[in-house]
Design a protein around this motif. Structure first.
Motif, PDB file in Angstrom:
ATOM      1  N   UNK A  97      55.955   1.635  37.357  1.00 40.36           N
ATOM      2  CA  UNK A  97      56.092   1.164  38.730  1.00 40.36           C
ATOM      3  C   UNK A  97      54.700   1.075  39.343  1.00 40.36           C
ATOM      4  N   UNK A  98      54.360  -0.070  39.945  1.00 38.58           N
ATOM      5  CA  UNK A  98      53.073  -0.244  40.618  1.00 38.58           C
ATOM      6  C   UNK A  98      53.315  -0.196  42.123  1.00 38.58           C
ATOM      7  N   UNK A  99      52.720   0.789  42.792  1.00 34.91           N
ATOM      8  CA  UNK A  99      52.898   0.971  44.231  1.00 34.91           C
ATOM      9  C   UNK A  99      51.997   0.007  45.010  1.00 34.91           C
ATOM     10  N   UNK A 100      52.248  -0.169  46.302  1.00 31.88           N
ATOM     11  CA  UNK A 100      51.450  -1.113  47.108  1.00 31.88           C
ATOM     12  C   UNK A 100      49.950  -0.845  47.111  1.00 31.88           C
ATOM     13  N   UNK A 101      49.532   0.404  46.863  1.00 34.19           N
ATOM     14  CA  UNK A 101      48.098   0.712  46.855  1.00 34.19           C
ATOM     15  C   UNK A 101      47.461   0.498  45.484  1.00 34.19           C
ATOM     16  N   UNK A 102      48.251   0.078  44.497  1.00 32.50           N
ATOM     17  CA  UNK A 102      47.736  -0.129  43.153  1.00 32.50           C
ATOM     18  C   UNK A 102      47.955   1.040  42.218  1.00 32.50           C
ATOM     19  N   UNK A 113      61.575   7.871  42.637  1.00 33.08           N
ATOM     20  CA  UNK A 113      60.422   7.990  43.516  1.00 33.08           C
ATOM     21  C   UNK A 113      60.772   7.350  44.848  1.00 33.08           C
ATOM     22  N   UNK A 114      60.424   8.021  45.948  1.00 34.13           N
ATOM     23  CA  UNK A 114      60.736   7.511  47.281  1.00 34.13           C
ATOM     24  C   UNK A 114      59.497   7.509  48.164  1.00 34.13           C
ATOM     25  N   UNK A 115      59.355   6.462  48.977  1.00 29.61           N
ATOM     26  CA  UNK A 115      58.288   6.410  49.978  1.00 29.61           C
ATOM     27  C   UNK A 115      58.755   5.495  51.096  1.00 29.61           C
ATOM     28  N   UNK A 116      58.159   5.650  52.293  1.00 26.67           N
ATOM     29  CA  UNK A 116      58.623   4.855  53.424  1.00 26.67           C
ATOM     30  C   UNK A 116      57.783   3.593  53.598  1.00 26.67           C
ATOM     31  N   UNK A 117      58.148   2.794  54.602  1.00 28.59           N
ATOM     32  CA  UNK A 117      57.527   1.482  54.785  1.00 28.59           C
ATOM     33  C   UNK A 117      56.085   1.564  55.263  1.00 28.59           C
ATOM     34  N   UNK A 118      55.653   2.750  55.720  1.00 26.61           N
ATOM     35  CA  UNK A 118      54.272   2.914  56.171  1.00 26.61           C
ATOM     36  C   UNK A 118      53.337   3.360  55.060  1.00 26.61           C
ATOM     37  N   UNK A 121      49.653   2.335  54.663  1.00 29.18           N
ATOM     38  CA  UNK A 121      49.182   1.889  55.968  1.00 29.18           C
ATOM     39  C   UNK A 121      48.559   3.065  56.721  1.00 29.18           C
ATOM     40  N   UNK A 122      49.341   4.132  56.857  1.00 24.61           N
ATOM     41  CA  UNK A 122      48.830   5.325  57.533  1.00 24.61           C
ATOM     42  C   UNK A 122      48.767   6.537  56.607  1.00 24.61           C
ATOM     43  N   UNK A 123      49.396   6.456  55.449  1.00 25.90           N
ATOM     44  CA  UNK A 123      49.425   7.589  54.524  1.00 25.90           C
ATOM     45  C   UNK A 123      49.791   7.091  53.129  1.00 25.90           C
ATOM     46  N   UNK A 124      49.731   8.027  52.165  1.00 24.64           N
ATOM     47  CA  UNK A 124      50.184   7.737  50.800  1.00 24.64           C
ATOM     48  C   UNK A 124      51.051   8.900  50.320  1.00 24.64           C
ATOM     49  N   UNK A 125      52.136   9.132  51.042  1.00 27.80           N
ATOM     50  CA  UNK A 125      53.047  10.228  50.729  1.00 27.80           C
ATOM     51  C   UNK A 125      54.266   9.696  49.981  1.00 27.80           C
ATOM     52  N   UNK A 138      42.028   5.369  43.599  1.00 23.65           N
ATOM     53  CA  UNK A 138      41.186   6.182  44.497  1.00 23.65           C
ATOM     54  C   UNK A 138      41.166   5.646  45.930  1.00 23.65           C
ATOM     55  N   UNK A 139      41.280   6.533  46.897  1.00 19.33           N
ATOM     56  CA  UNK A 139      41.160   6.199  48.319  1.00 19.33           C
ATOM     57  C   UNK A 139      40.909   7.506  49.068  1.00 19.33           C
ATOM     58  N   UNK A 140      39.639   7.806  49.341  1.00 17.40           N
ATOM     59  CA  UNK A 140      39.291   9.069  49.983  1.00 17.40           C
ATOM     60  C   UNK A 140      39.833   9.177  51.403  1.00 17.40           C
ATOM     61  N   UNK A 141      40.078   8.029  52.053  1.00 16.42           N
ATOM     62  CA  UNK A 141      40.571   8.066  53.432  1.00 16.42           C
ATOM     63  C   UNK A 141      42.040   8.433  53.510  1.00 16.42           C
ATOM     64  N   UNK A 142      42.780   8.240  52.403  1.00 14.54           N
ATOM     65  CA  UNK A 142      44.216   8.555  52.402  1.00 14.54           C
ATOM     66  C   UNK A 142      44.555   9.275  51.097  1.00 14.54           C
ATOM     67  N   UNK A 143      44.566  10.608  51.108  1.00 23.01           N
ATOM     68  CA  UNK A 143      44.961  11.343  49.902  1.00 23.01           C
ATOM     69  C   UNK A 143      46.376  10.948  49.459  1.00 23.01           C
ATOM     70  N   UNK A 144      46.588  10.988  48.159  1.00 26.05           N
ATOM     71  CA  UNK A 144      47.906  10.696  47.596  1.00 26.05           C
ATOM     72  C   UNK A 144      48.652  12.022  47.474  1.00 26.05           C
TER      73      UNK A 144
END
Length: 304
Positions: A97-102, A113-118, A121-125, A138-144
């Motif tokens: 599965x490839x998530x929106x952040x790559x 696996x579950x995640x919301x529409x944000x 955008x504001x998080x990677x939870x 990698x994205x230091x501004x938004x921890x996974x």
């Protein structure tokens, strides 16, 4: 018409640039839709509603039935468009599965696996049920951040595996650094894992065991160093340093008298622990693992 073509047509409609034939297709689709669909964020909904009201004012006639139909179409697209233009926030399947952040997620059997529409955008939870391997973009501004049962795993950009069993949860790291913790246990320290390390969380006792993975692999930057595992009268200290550099694992020699014991062996293309056993046999030593460090034990050797 493919899903992508249909999405493009919907976008063109909102922009007011679709053909009469495409408008007819969309109107036919509207009449068949129910309002049971995913909602969009408030900003997206407002933008679409603005576009729809523009269409309504343009198309309005004295016939009330026409007005009601156009309003129903507007409401329908506000509710339904999100289903076609945004990915579903829940996946239950075995495969990649490839998530929106790559980020790539390899879901295990019966995993979800579950995640919301944000997400992104504001998080990677995300939340995980079952087992999966993650290769995080990698994205230091938004921890996974992954929630799996009682456990939270937090990374920036790395690759690792989470395996859930009936009485424990294991986190095994391949690259990068991973932080694992139970957010409900405020007095418990977070566990930081490096490559070739794993943490085992026991659900009954609410504690962690940190140790090495069963089959350590060379660090990505060290995959071409197998040729270094050919030793000819090489001091044991140098051999241990080679293991450490290639696998990122701490090696300690208990007795300083062993450091100059000489090793001659061709250990290319063997698993790490097989290499280690052969080294120990050559110098009449043994090894033990305490947490994430390998200790070489022996009485020294005769160099005469």
């Amino acid at each position: 018409m493919t899903q992508k073509e249909w999405n493009d047509t919907l976008k063109k409609y909102l922009e007011g640039s679709c053909t009469p034939e495409e408008e007819e297709q969309i109107q036919a689709w509207y009449s068949k839709q129910s309002t049971d669909a995913l909602s969009l964020p408030a900003e997206e909904k407002k933008a679409i509603e603005k576009r729809m009201w523009k269409n309504i004012r343009h198309e309005m006639t004295p016939k009330g039935s026409v007005f009601r139909w156009i309003w129903a179409a507007a409401a329908s697209v506000v509710l339904v468009l999100g289903y076609f233009l945004w990915p579903s926030p829940s996946y239950r399947q075995e495969g990649v599965l490839v998530l929106p952040d790559g980020t790539e997620v390899h879901l295990g059997e019966n995993a979800s696996l579950n995640y919301d529409k944000d997400f992104n955008l504001t998080h990677r939870n995300v939340s995980l049920q079952g087992s999966a391997f993650f290769d995080v973009k990698p994205d230091k501004s938004k921890p996974f951040i992954i929630t799996s049962g009682e456990l939270v795993t937090e990374v920036v950009g790395t690759s690792f595996e989470i395996a859930q069993k009936h009485d424990q949860i294991e986190v095994r790291v391949v690259t990068g650094a991973v932080t694992v913790y139970n957010p409900r246990l405020k007095n418990q320290n977070k566990v930081v894992l490096s490559p070739n390390q794993k943490a085992v969380y026991h659900l009954l006792y609410k504690n962690f065991n940190q140790t090495l993975v069963e089959t350590p692999v060379p660090l990505p930057s060290k995959e071409s160093v197998e040729k270094k595992f050919v030793f000819e009268n090489t001091p044991l200290k140098k051999v241990a340093e080679t293991f450490k550099a290639v696998y990122g694992i701490e090696f300690e020699i208990d007795d300083p008298n062993m450091e100059n014991c000489l090793v001659s062996a061709d250990l290319e293309n063997l698993p790490m622990f097989t290499k280690l056993e052969l080294v120990c046999k050559s110098v009449e030593a043994s090894y033990t693992i305490r947490e994430t460090t390998v200790y070489l034990n022996g009485e020294g050797c005769n160099l005469n």
